[in-house]
Design a protein around this motif. Structure first.
Motif, PDB file in Angstrom:
ATOM      1  N   GLN A  93       0.825  -1.219   0.000  1.00 29.26           N
ATOM      2  CA  GLN A  93       0.000   0.000   0.000  1.00 29.26           C
ATOM      3  C   GLN A  93       0.860   1.272   0.000  1.00 29.26           C
ATOM      4  OE1 GLN A  93      -3.008  -0.215   3.220  1.00 29.26           O
ATOM      5  NE2 GLN A  93      -2.670  -2.412   3.193  1.00 29.26           N
ATOM      6  N   GLU A  94       2.171   1.104  -0.126  1.00 24.56           N
ATOM      7  CA  GLU A  94       3.132   2.219  -0.107  1.00 24.56           C
ATOM      8  C   GLU A  94       3.116   2.965   1.222  1.00 24.56           C
ATOM      9  OE1 GLU A  94       2.694   4.628  -3.620  1.00 24.56           O
ATOM     10  OE2 GLU A  94       2.908   2.916  -4.966  1.00 24.56           O
ATOM     11  N   ARG A  95       2.783   2.264   2.282  1.00 22.83           N
ATOM     12  CA  ARG A  95       2.821   2.824   3.640  1.00 22.83           C
ATOM     13  C   ARG A  95       4.132   2.350   4.277  1.00 22.83           C
ATOM     14  NH1 ARG A  95      -3.088   1.000   5.657  1.00 22.83           N
ATOM     15  NH2 ARG A  95      -2.298   1.725   7.678  1.00 22.83           N
ATOM     16  N   TYR A  96       5.215   2.954   3.827  1.00 24.44           N
ATOM     17  CA  TYR A  96       6.536   2.390   4.102  1.00 24.44           C
ATOM     18  C   TYR A  96       6.978   2.568   5.555  1.00 24.44           C
ATOM     19  CZ  TYR A  96       6.612   2.168  -0.973  1.00 24.44           C
ATOM     20  OH  TYR A  96       6.295   1.909  -2.287  1.00 24.44           O
ATOM     21  N   GLU A  97       6.605   3.671   6.204  1.00 22.83           N
ATOM     22  CA  GLU A  97       6.953   3.836   7.621  1.00 22.83           C
ATOM     23  C   GLU A  97       6.333   2.714   8.454  1.00 22.83           C
ATOM     24  OE1 GLU A  97       8.990   5.737   9.083  1.00 22.83           O
ATOM     25  OE2 GLU A  97       9.246   7.587   7.934  1.00 22.83           O
ATOM     26  N   GLU A  98       5.062   2.431   8.180  1.00 24.82           N
ATOM     27  CA  GLU A  98       4.377   1.367   8.915  1.00 24.82           C
ATOM     28  C   GLU A  98       4.956  -0.001   8.566  1.00 24.82           C
ATOM     29  OE1 GLU A  98      -0.165   2.698   9.043  1.00 24.82           O
ATOM     30  OE2 GLU A  98       0.932   3.470   7.321  1.00 24.82           O
ATOM     31  N   ALA A  99       5.388  -0.159   7.321  1.00 30.81           N
ATOM     32  CA  ALA A  99       6.022  -1.422   6.928  1.00 30.81           C
ATOM     33  C   ALA A  99       7.310  -1.639   7.719  1.00 30.81           C
ATOM     34  CB  ALA A  99       6.309  -1.424   5.433  1.00 30.81           C
ATOM     35  N   VAL A 100       8.131  -0.591   7.818  1.00 30.62           N
ATOM     36  CA  VAL A 100       9.382  -0.703   8.581  1.00 30.62           C
ATOM     37  C   VAL A 100       9.074  -1.078  10.023  1.00 30.62           C
ATOM     38  CG1 VAL A 100      11.338   0.598   9.526  1.00 30.62           C
ATOM     39  CG2 VAL A 100      10.713   0.860   7.127  1.00 30.62           C
ATOM     40  N   ALA A 101       8.101  -0.411  10.627  1.00 32.50           N
ATOM     41  CA  ALA A 101       7.752  -0.695  12.028  1.00 32.50           C
ATOM     42  C   ALA A 101       7.310  -2.147  12.201  1.00 32.50           C
ATOM     43  CB  ALA A 101       6.655   0.259  12.490  1.00 32.50           C
ATOM     44  N   ALA A 102       6.509  -2.653  11.254  1.00 30.66           N
ATOM     45  CA  ALA A 102       6.040  -4.040  11.351  1.00 30.66           C
ATOM     46  C   ALA A 102       7.189  -5.026  11.193  1.00 30.66           C
ATOM     47  CB  ALA A 102       4.961  -4.296  10.296  1.00 30.66           C
ATOM     48  N   PHE A 103       8.077  -4.770  10.240  1.00 29.04           N
ATOM     49  CA  PHE A 103       9.210  -5.674  10.053  1.00 29.04           C
ATOM     50  C   PHE A 103      10.123  -5.668  11.279  1.00 29.04           C
ATOM     51  CE2 PHE A 103       8.632  -4.817   5.282  1.00 29.04           C
ATOM     52  CZ  PHE A 103       7.877  -5.967   5.108  1.00 29.04           C
ATOM     53  N   GLU A 104      10.296  -4.499  11.896  1.00 32.29           N
ATOM     54  CA  GLU A 104      11.133  -4.431  13.099  1.00 32.29           C
ATOM     55  C   GLU A 104      10.521  -5.230  14.249  1.00 32.29           C
ATOM     56  OE1 GLU A 104      11.672  -0.225  13.582  1.00 32.29           O
ATOM     57  OE2 GLU A 104      13.529  -0.218  12.384  1.00 32.29           O
ATOM     58  N   LYS A 105       9.209  -5.199  14.358  1.00 33.14           N
ATOM     59  CA  LYS A 105       8.548  -5.999  15.392  1.00 33.14           C
ATOM     60  C   LYS A 105       8.747  -7.491  15.121  1.00 33.14           C
ATOM     61  CE  LYS A 105       5.137  -2.523  16.679  1.00 33.14           C
ATOM     62  NZ  LYS A 105       3.741  -2.035  16.576  1.00 33.14           N
ATOM     63  N   ALA A 106       8.680  -7.873  13.861  1.00 37.48           N
ATOM     64  CA  ALA A 106       8.928  -9.273  13.502  1.00 37.48           C
ATOM     65  C   ALA A 106      10.363  -9.666  13.838  1.00 37.48           C
ATOM     66  CB  ALA A 106       8.646  -9.502  12.022  1.00 37.48           C
ATOM     67  N   LEU A 107      11.291  -8.750  13.585  1.00 40.01           N
ATOM     68  CA  LEU A 107      12.705  -9.061  13.810  1.00 40.01           C
ATOM     69  C   LEU A 107      13.052  -9.119  15.292  1.00 40.01           C
ATOM     70  CD1 LEU A 107      14.194  -6.947  10.903  1.00 40.01           C
ATOM     71  CD2 LEU A 107      14.346  -9.439  11.141  1.00 40.01           C
ATOM     72  N   ARG A 108      12.287  -8.430  16.127  1.00 36.87           N
ATOM     73  CA  ARG A 108      12.521  -8.560  17.565  1.00 36.87           C
ATOM     74  C   ARG A 108      12.187  -9.971  18.038  1.00 36.87           C
ATOM     75  NH1 ARG A 108      11.175  -2.926  17.874  1.00 36.87           N
ATOM     76  NH2 ARG A 108       8.941  -3.269  18.103  1.00 36.87           N
ATOM     77  N   LEU A 109      11.333 -10.651  17.311  1.00 36.55           N
ATOM     78  CA  LEU A 109      10.958 -12.025  17.643  1.00 36.55           C
ATOM     79  C   LEU A 109      11.809 -13.054  16.900  1.00 36.55           C
ATOM     80  CD1 LEU A 109       7.117 -11.421  17.454  1.00 36.55           C
ATOM     81  CD2 LEU A 109       8.430 -11.835  19.542  1.00 36.55           C
ATOM     82  N   ASP A 110      12.388 -12.647  15.764  1.00 38.42           N
ATOM     83  CA  ASP A 110      13.214 -13.562  14.945  1.00 38.42           C
ATOM     84  C   ASP A 110      14.274 -12.721  14.244  1.00 38.42           C
ATOM     85  OD1 ASP A 110      14.323 -15.510  13.385  1.00 38.42           O
ATOM     86  OD2 ASP A 110      12.539 -15.865  12.153  1.00 38.42           O
ATOM     87  N   SER A 111      15.371 -12.435  14.960  1.00 38.38           N
ATOM     88  CA  SER A 111      16.362 -11.459  14.488  1.00 38.38           C
ATOM     89  C   SER A 111      17.216 -11.953  13.334  1.00 38.38           C
ATOM     90  CB  SER A 111      17.273 -11.052  15.647  1.00 38.38           C
ATOM     91  OG  SER A 111      17.975 -12.183  16.137  1.00 38.38           O
ATOM     92  N   SER A 112      17.170 -13.245  13.027  1.00 37.43           N
ATOM     93  CA  SER A 112      18.042 -13.786  11.978  1.00 37.43           C
ATOM     94  C   SER A 112      17.292 -14.118  10.693  1.00 37.43           C
ATOM     95  CB  SER A 112      18.768 -15.034  12.497  1.00 37.43           C
ATOM     96  OG  SER A 112      17.837 -16.041  12.840  1.00 37.43           O
ATOM     97  N   ASN A 113      16.114 -13.530  10.513  1.00 35.33           N
ATOM     98  CA  ASN A 113      15.331 -13.798   9.309  1.00 35.33           C
ATOM     99  C   ASN A 113      15.807 -12.859   8.196  1.00 35.33           C
ATOM    100  OD1 ASN A 113      13.322 -13.939   7.282  1.00 35.33           O
ATOM    101  ND2 ASN A 113      11.822 -14.650   8.782  1.00 35.33           N
ATOM    102  N   ALA A 114      16.670 -13.384   7.329  1.00 26.44           N
ATOM    103  CA  ALA A 114      17.295 -12.552   6.295  1.00 26.44           C
ATOM    104  C   ALA A 114      16.267 -11.949   5.344  1.00 26.44           C
ATOM    105  CB  ALA A 114      18.325 -13.368   5.520  1.00 26.44           C
ATOM    106  N   ASP A 115      15.219 -12.695   5.034  1.00 25.07           N
ATOM    107  CA  ASP A 115      14.222 -12.183   4.093  1.00 25.07           C
ATOM    108  C   ASP A 115      13.488 -10.970   4.659  1.00 25.07           C
ATOM    109  OD1 ASP A 115      14.837 -14.032   2.146  1.00 25.07           O
ATOM    110  OD2 ASP A 115      13.333 -15.470   2.817  1.00 25.07           O
ATOM    111  N   VAL A 116      13.219 -10.977   5.961  1.00 24.48           N
ATOM    112  CA  VAL A 116      12.530  -9.845   6.584  1.00 24.48           C
ATOM    113  C   VAL A 116      13.461  -8.634   6.654  1.00 24.48           C
ATOM    114  CG1 VAL A 116      11.365  -9.017   8.659  1.00 24.48           C
ATOM    115  CG2 VAL A 116      11.010 -11.360   7.888  1.00 24.48           C
ATOM    116  N   ILE A 117      14.728  -8.879   6.966  1.00 30.02           N
ATOM    117  CA  ILE A 117      15.693  -7.771   6.983  1.00 30.02           C
ATOM    118  C   ILE A 117      15.792  -7.155   5.594  1.00 30.02           C
ATOM    119  CG2 ILE A 117      18.093  -7.121   7.438  1.00 30.02           C
ATOM    120  CD1 ILE A 117      18.203  -9.634   9.305  1.00 30.02           C
ATOM    121  N   PHE A 118      15.783  -8.003   4.571  1.00 24.25           N
ATOM    122  CA  PHE A 118      15.822  -7.491   3.193  1.00 24.25           C
ATOM    123  C   PHE A 118      14.594  -6.636   2.900  1.00 24.25           C
ATOM    124  CE2 PHE A 118      14.693  -7.864  -1.315  1.00 24.25           C
ATOM    125  CZ  PHE A 118      15.839  -7.359  -1.899  1.00 24.25           C
TER     126      PHE A 118
END
Length: 270
Positions: free
Chosen positions: A26-51
């Motif tokens: 939806q091109e809501r990139y700030e919210e996308a970053v926030a969601a991915f960061e929350k995912a990474l706090r639970l799984d910090s080694s997920n390369a696809d999410v970091i990408f």
């Protein structure tokens, strides 16, 4: 119990990833970053999410953060071709073409027939600090043999031809690309620039107007429109175009310089 907690964490992480991907679409990139960061706090080694976080950061023009994300991906997976390619693209935007070229070479070693990697290296070579335009053109032609009709590669090829002052050929390639995507503002803009170089100024002006119908706040188009109008001796309209470019981008030094030159030519000082 510990096993159950891990499953719960993965489930929560997966939910955040899906939300991040939805926000990105939806091109809501700030919210996308926030969601991915929350995912990474639970799984910090997920390369696809970091990408994916890096991709969202690049859309927000947070380019150094994007590079850091791609580098984190590459520490986890040195053979991640997409991370190498995107890192190279962003490094070009940061005016670090030599580093970008190293990333491209690594990607090409891993994927020598990937058309997007070939295109990426070509775009790096087009950078003004490298100015290796013939090599870039050769790479775009290789990429098009592997992916005929790929619009982004056609646009890059047209750009290389323009840089080589092969403007009739550049125009032909622009037309090929526009046949596939008639409203692509980047290709339309390049077509207008090429027409101006060919002194087909009325056509160039029509293209500028068409771009602004699609993207009315595309500031660099107002700069080009001003230059075309100047070539047509329509000085007051050219001045208005430069001023519009500056309203949209007050740091646009080219529009400011052209406006000042035109005012001087008209004998009007500020």
């Amino acid at each position: 119990m510990a096993h159950h907690d891990k499953i719960s964490q993965r489930s929560k992480a997966a939910s955040w990833i899906v939300q991040g991907q939805d926000f990105f679409a939806q091109e809501r990139y700030e919210e996308a970053v926030a969601a991915f960061e929350k995912a990474l706090r639970l799984d910090s080694s997920n390369a696809d999410v970091i990408f994916q976080k890096g991709e969202a950061l690049s859309r927000l023009d947070r380019l150094k953060g994007a590079v850091a994300a791609y580098e984190q991906v590459l520490r986890l997976n040195p053979a991640h071709v997409a991370a190498l390619t995107r890192k190279a693209s962003v490094l070009v935007d940061l005016n670090r073409p030599q580093e970008a070229l190293i990333a491209c070479e690594k990607a090409l070693y891993l994927a020598p027939t990937n058309p997007l990697v070939l295109e990426c290296k070509g775009r790096v070579l087009l950078n003004g600090r490298l100015n290796r335009n013939e090599e870039a053109l050769d790479l775009f032609e290789q990429a098009l043999r592997l992916a005929p009709g790929k619009v982004g590669i056609l646009r890059s090829k047209a750009h290389a031809l323009y840089e080589l002052k092969r403007n009739e050929e550049a125009l032909e390639v622009c037309e090929q690309a526009l046949h596939l995507t008639p409203e692509d503002v980047n290709i339309l803009f390049l077509k207008g620039v090429v027409l101006h170089e060919l002194k087909r100024n009325e056509e160039a002006l029509d293209v500028c107007k068409r771009v602004l119908q699609v993207e009315p706040e595309y500031s660099v188009v107002f700069l080009e429109k001003g230059d075309v109008l100047w070539s047509l001796s329509r000085y007051e309209e050219a001045l208005e175009a430069y001023e519009q470019a500056l309203r949209l981008d007050p740091d646009d030094s080219d529009s400011a310089a052209n406006r000042a030159d035109l005012l001087g030519r008209l004998g009007r000082c500020e």
